[in-house]
Design an enzyme around this catalytic site. Structure first.
Site, PDB file in Angstrom:
ATOM      1  N   ARG A 177       0.835  -1.201   0.000  1.00 31.59           N
ATOM      2  CA  ARG A 177       0.000   0.000   0.000  1.00 31.59           C
ATOM      3  C   ARG A 177       0.868   1.247   0.000  1.00 31.59           C
ATOM      4  O   ARG A 177       1.844   1.351   0.746  1.00 31.59           O
ATOM      5  CB  ARG A 177      -0.899  -0.005   1.233  1.00 31.59           C
ATOM      6  N   ARG A 182      -8.607  19.341   8.321  1.00 32.97           N
ATOM      7  CA  ARG A 182      -7.430  19.454   9.184  1.00 32.97           C
ATOM      8  C   ARG A 182      -7.295  20.864   9.731  1.00 32.97           C
ATOM      9  O   ARG A 182      -7.752  21.837   9.125  1.00 32.97           O
ATOM     10  CB  ARG A 182      -6.146  19.076   8.420  1.00 32.97           C
ATOM     11  N   LYS A 194     -13.381   2.507   0.983  1.00 37.78           N
ATOM     12  CA  LYS A 194     -13.067   2.490   2.410  1.00 37.78           C
ATOM     13  C   LYS A 194     -14.288   2.951   3.218  1.00 37.78           C
ATOM     14  O   LYS A 194     -14.801   4.048   2.996  1.00 37.78           O
ATOM     15  CB  LYS A 194     -11.867   3.389   2.694  1.00 37.78           C
ATOM     16  N   THR A 199      -6.236  -1.503  10.028  1.00 46.94           N
ATOM     17  CA  THR A 199      -5.935  -0.540  11.093  1.00 46.94           C
ATOM     18  C   THR A 199      -5.829  -1.176  12.481  1.00 46.94           C
ATOM     19  O   THR A 199      -6.732  -1.861  12.939  1.00 46.94           O
ATOM     20  CB  THR A 199      -6.951   0.626  11.150  1.00 46.94           C
TER      21      THR A 199
END
Length: 505
Positions: free
Chosen positions: A70, A111, A255, A313
């Site tokens: 990845r 962010r 995802k 994860t």
């Protein structure tokens, strides 16, 4: 103490020993049938980064069993991606492996901006987020890169910062400023990720950076594109249109990272080629006690629809610093394998951790042992809606009943192989015989299958000869073994069944 207990100490048998034969006669027959097929069925995906980017580390990761690498575009530079992907491709060919490449888009992340100094925050403090360059007199404030933050939030909404470490509650809004109360203590730094659980944000599915990264991925012939923060099926359709326009046949992995994606999963699943349970953001966006239930539901639905599914994860998070995993991590991995997910993905463990090689070895070891203990059986719920799926079901049923040594699939597009894999044959490894090297790599995500580059036969007789030659070359069959052969389309000049059982002479 019972006789069985005397044989194996205080237990009927040692469940952790790799050489223990199960007790019943039926179990022993199954053990013999599967002994030859000890290849790992569950795929391993490893993220490349500073801890694993050297040529030596990449070679060793391939040797230890990484199936797909990845590239995380939240951190990767274009030149690094070009250089590293080319090296992976060259080395995997040298090792005779079909190692896939996956580009993971950054997605429309919210962010914070830059701070002159880190800020200590305590429960009860007030903190202000500003957008569109709106100045704030409060020294406890930071800018945000999302212009519609104040518009989307309501008083009482929760704002999570830095992967949920800092939790805040919205007190009021004034123009382009959002004033919050700090609920949990933490340190606010620059460029921290913000989550807004349950809030529908007005962000595009693909940012300008994502579009540039997708072009880069097509240039580097990436086999998979993981689409971050998917909210609905249209997000996947947009990426599909872009890839088709650029001539890419790459697999699209959606995802699942927030509540909207969970709600829209059936539609997303219909549009995507595969699904990733991205537990990092998903565990922040949803109540953490719901995460195991959501994971199981997603895996179950994917197997029902015969779509590959990745669990990702924090699989071995403790091994970013420690050489051995926690017992809870081992159990977590085993549960995902028992549910029969197609692949497990390592993120920071291999990208930035101290023990990237050891992480892959631990994952490989736990997967192999857990696969021998059986599975949850979700594949029995598969819904057969297409002719190819009916053919795959007939082949898997035949292989299970005869304990075939192999299932050989001649495929031009990979759909039949995906269907066979999705039905999770109990004993028989799947060998996908395909004509293109890039299709071999795209099939690396399929559970229990080994893609082999081979020409497509023109007759059933030729198909049998090609299959036997390739399997003997790999030591997968011997005289007397049964093999199930099927093809994506009827072989030219033949009216024979699409599924054939034959015995090796």
């Amino acid at each position: 103490m019972s006789a069985r207990g005397e044989k194996r100490g205080s237990y009927p048998y040692d469940a952790l020993s790799p050489d223990v034969a199960p007790g019943s006669e039926e179990e022993q027959r199954e053990a013999v049938a599967t002994e030859r097929t000890r290849k790992r069925k569950t795929r391993i995906i490893a993220t490349l980064g500073p801890a694993s980017e050297s040529e030596e580390k990449i070679e060793e990761l391939i040797a230890r069993g990484v199936d797909i690498f990845r590239f995380n575009m939240s951190h990767a530079s274009p030149d690094w991606v070009r250089r590293t992907s080319a090296f992976v491709r060259e080395r995997s060919r040298r090792f005779g492996r079909n190692v896939g490449l996956l580009l993971d888009t950054q997605g429309p992340a919210i962010r914070t901006g830059d701070l002159a100094a880190r800020l200590e925050l305590h429960p009860g403090d007030t903190f202000t987020f500003t957008v569109r360059g709106d100045p704030s007199v409060d020294e406890r404030s930071v800018s945000v890169n999302y212009d519609d933050l104040a518009q989307d939030l309501r008083v009482g909404d929760v704002v999570l910062v830095d992967n949920g470490v800092i939790q805040m509650k919205v007190l009021d809004k004034q123009g382009f400023r959002v004033r919050c109360e700090v609920v949990t203590p933490g340190v606010m730094g620059s460029r921290r990720h913000i989550n807004l659980p349950g809030v529908r944000v007005n962000l595009p599915p693909l940012t300008n950076k994502d579009l540039q990264d997708i072009d880069l991925g097509v240039e580097c012939q990436m086999d998979y594109f993981a689409l971050s923060f998917v909210r609905e099926a249209n997000d996947v359709d947009l990426l599909r249109q872009i890839l088709i326009a650029r001539g890419s046949k790459a697999v699209i992995v959606a995802k699942i990272e927030d509540q909207a994606a969970v709600r829209n999963l059936p539609q997303i699943l219909e549009s995507a080629d595969a699904i990733m349970v991205a537990r990092g953001d998903l565990g922040i966006e949803c109540p953490f006690e719901d995460l195991p239930i959501i994971q199981r539901r997603i895996v179950k639905i994917c197997l029902q629809e015969m779509k590959p599914v990745i669990v990702a994860t924090h699989l071995l998070e403790s091994m970013t610093q420690n050489p051995v995993p926690t017992r809870a991590e081992i159990t977590d991995i085993a549960n995902a394998v028992y549910e029969q997910a197609d692949a497990l993905m390592l993120s920071g463990e291999t990208a930035a951790g101290r023990y990237p090689l050891e992480c892959v070895s631990v994952l490989d070891r736990v997967i192999r042992r857990t696969e021998r203990s059986g599975g949850a059986g979700y594949a029995t719920l598969a819904e057969l809606t297409k002719d190819q799926q009916e053919i795959a079901s007939a082949a898997v049923h035949l292989a299970d009943q005869t304990r075939a040594a192999a299932i050989c699939v001649f495929t031009r597009q990979g759909k039949l192989t995906t269907a066979v894999s999705g039905l999770r044959p109990r004993y028989s490894p799947i060998y996908a015989l395909v004509g293109e090297e890039d299709l071999c790599r795209r099939l690396m995500l399929c559970y229990g299958s080994e893609p082999i580059a081979s020409r497509y036969p023109t007759s059933q007789e030729e198909g049998l000869a090609i299959a036997e030659r390739e399997l003997r070359k790999r030591g997968a069959i011997s005289s007397g073994d049964k093999v199930v052969l099927l093809s994506e389309v009827p072989l030219l000049g033949e009216r024979a069944r699409s599924v054939v059982l034959y015995q090796v002479e």
